[in-house]
Design a protein around this motif. Structure first.
Motif, PDB file in Angstrom:
ATOM      1  N   GLU A 150       4.355  -6.352  -9.834  1.00  0.00           N
ATOM      2  CA  GLU A 150       4.815  -6.528  -8.460  1.00  0.00           C
ATOM      3  C   GLU A 150       4.895  -5.188  -7.732  1.00  0.00           C
ATOM      4  N   ARG A 151       5.335  -4.153  -8.440  1.00  0.00           N
ATOM      5  CA  ARG A 151       5.379  -2.820  -7.832  1.00  0.00           C
ATOM      6  C   ARG A 151       3.976  -2.369  -7.417  1.00  0.00           C
ATOM      7  N   ILE A 152       2.997  -2.616  -8.275  1.00  0.00           N
ATOM      8  CA  ILE A 152       1.626  -2.222  -7.957  1.00  0.00           C
ATOM      9  C   ILE A 152       1.138  -2.998  -6.739  1.00  0.00           C
ATOM     10  N   GLU A 153       1.430  -4.283  -6.675  1.00  0.00           N
ATOM     11  CA  GLU A 153       1.020  -5.088  -5.516  1.00  0.00           C
ATOM     12  C   GLU A 153       1.683  -4.591  -4.235  1.00  0.00           C
ATOM     13  N   LEU A 154       2.945  -4.183  -4.322  1.00  0.00           N
ATOM     14  CA  LEU A 154       3.619  -3.617  -3.155  1.00  0.00           C
ATOM     15  C   LEU A 154       2.941  -2.316  -2.717  1.00  0.00           C
ATOM     16  N   ASP A 155       2.484  -1.526  -3.685  1.00  0.00           N
ATOM     17  CA  ASP A 155       1.764  -0.288  -3.357  1.00  0.00           C
ATOM     18  C   ASP A 155       0.440  -0.584  -2.660  1.00  0.00           C
ATOM     19  N   VAL A 156      -0.290  -1.577  -3.144  1.00  0.00           N
ATOM     20  CA  VAL A 156      -1.561  -1.953  -2.506  1.00  0.00           C
ATOM     21  C   VAL A 156      -1.284  -2.488  -1.100  1.00  0.00           C
ATOM     22  N   TRP A 157      -0.214  -3.264  -0.944  1.00  0.00           N
ATOM     23  CA  TRP A 157       0.163  -3.750   0.380  1.00  0.00           C
ATOM     24  C   TRP A 157       0.415  -2.570   1.308  1.00  0.00           C
ATOM     25  N   TYR A 158       1.110  -1.544   0.810  1.00  0.00           N
ATOM     26  CA  TYR A 158       1.379  -0.357   1.620  1.00  0.00           C
ATOM     27  C   TYR A 158       0.073   0.312   2.064  1.00  0.00           C
ATOM     28  N   VAL A 159      -0.866   0.460   1.143  1.00  0.00           N
ATOM     29  CA  VAL A 159      -2.157   1.079   1.481  1.00  0.00           C
ATOM     30  C   VAL A 159      -2.822   0.319   2.628  1.00  0.00           C
TER      31      VAL A 159
END
Length: 187
Positions: A150-159
Motif C-alpha cells: 500500500e505504501r508503494i501504491e501511495l508513492d506511485v499515486w504521488y508520482v
C-alpha cells in the motif's frame, strides 16, 4: 517543489538544528560504540544507488535482518539515545545532507534498499521517476502502520499527482505529525 526550494529548506534546517545534532552526536557516542552517522545504500531517482545518511540508533553491526523487518519500540538492538531519536524522527536529520547533495528531495517517496527494489513490478518502479524524499505522501498516510504494498501504491499515486499544492499539504501534515508525535514510530 523546485530544487531551489529543497536546497533552501535543507540548508536552513541544518543550520537551525545544528545544536540538536551536536547533542544527539554526544548522546550516541556516550551510549554506544561506533560512528554517529549510519550509512545505508538506497535507491533514488532513475534507480540510481546512493548512500543515505541517518543518525545511528542501533548498536553497531545490527542492520535489520531481512527485507522490510520493522524495528519495534522495544527492539534490543536500539540504543538508549536511539529510542528518542527514532520516536521523534530526529534520526532522519542527516537526510538533509542528501538533499543538499541532490540525491533526495524534501518531499517524495522514501528511498528503499536495493533488495526491496529487486521485487518491484514495472508499475512499482515508477516511484523512482522522482527524487526520493525525507517525507512523502505514504508517510503522512500512515508510515509504517500501513502494509508495504500500500505504501508503494501511495508513492506511485504521488508520482502521478504531484503538484506544489500537494507538496504543501504533505509539508503541513508532516509538521503536524512531528509536533503531535502521532504516527511517527511503529509500536
Amino acid at each position: 517543489m523546485p530544487r531551489a526550494f529543497d536546497v533552501l529548506v535543507a540548508a536552513l534546517w541544518l543550520a537551525l538544528l545544528s545544536p540538536l545534532i551536536a547533542i544527539a552526536a554526544i548522546a550516541i557516542k556516550v551510549g554506544s560504540r561506533g560512528p554517529v552517522i549510519y550509512r545505508q545504500r538506497r535507491i533514488g531517482r532513475d534507480g540510481e544507488e546512493f548512500e543515505m545518511l541517518k543518525l545511528r540508533t542501533m548498536v553497531q553491526g545490527s542492520d535489520p535482518v531481512g527485507v522490510g523487518k520493522v524495528v519495534t519500540r522495544d527492539d534490543p538492538r536500539v540504543t538508549g539515545a536511539g529510542h528518542l531519536l527514532r520516536r521523534s524522527s530526529l534520526d532522519e536529520i542527516p537526510n538533509l545532507l542528501n538533499v543538499l547533495h541532490g540525491e533526495m528531495a524534501i518531499i517524495g517517496p522514501r528511498p528503499t534498499i536495493p533488495a526491496q527494489v529487486d521485487d518491484y513490478t514495472p508499475r512499482q518502479k515508477r516511484r523512482h521517476e522522482v527524487r526520493p524524499g525525507i517525507t512523502g505522501w505514504a508517510q503522512v498516510q500512515g508510515r509504517a502502520g500501513i502494509p508495504w504494498e500500500e505504501r508503494i501504491e501511495l508513492d506511485v499515486w504521488y508520482v502521478d499527482h504531484r503538484s506544489a499544492a500537494l507538496d504543501l499539504r504533505i509539508l503541513a501534515k508532516t509538521a503536524w505529525l512531528l509536533l503531535s508525535g502521532h504516527g511517527l514510530a511503529p509500536d
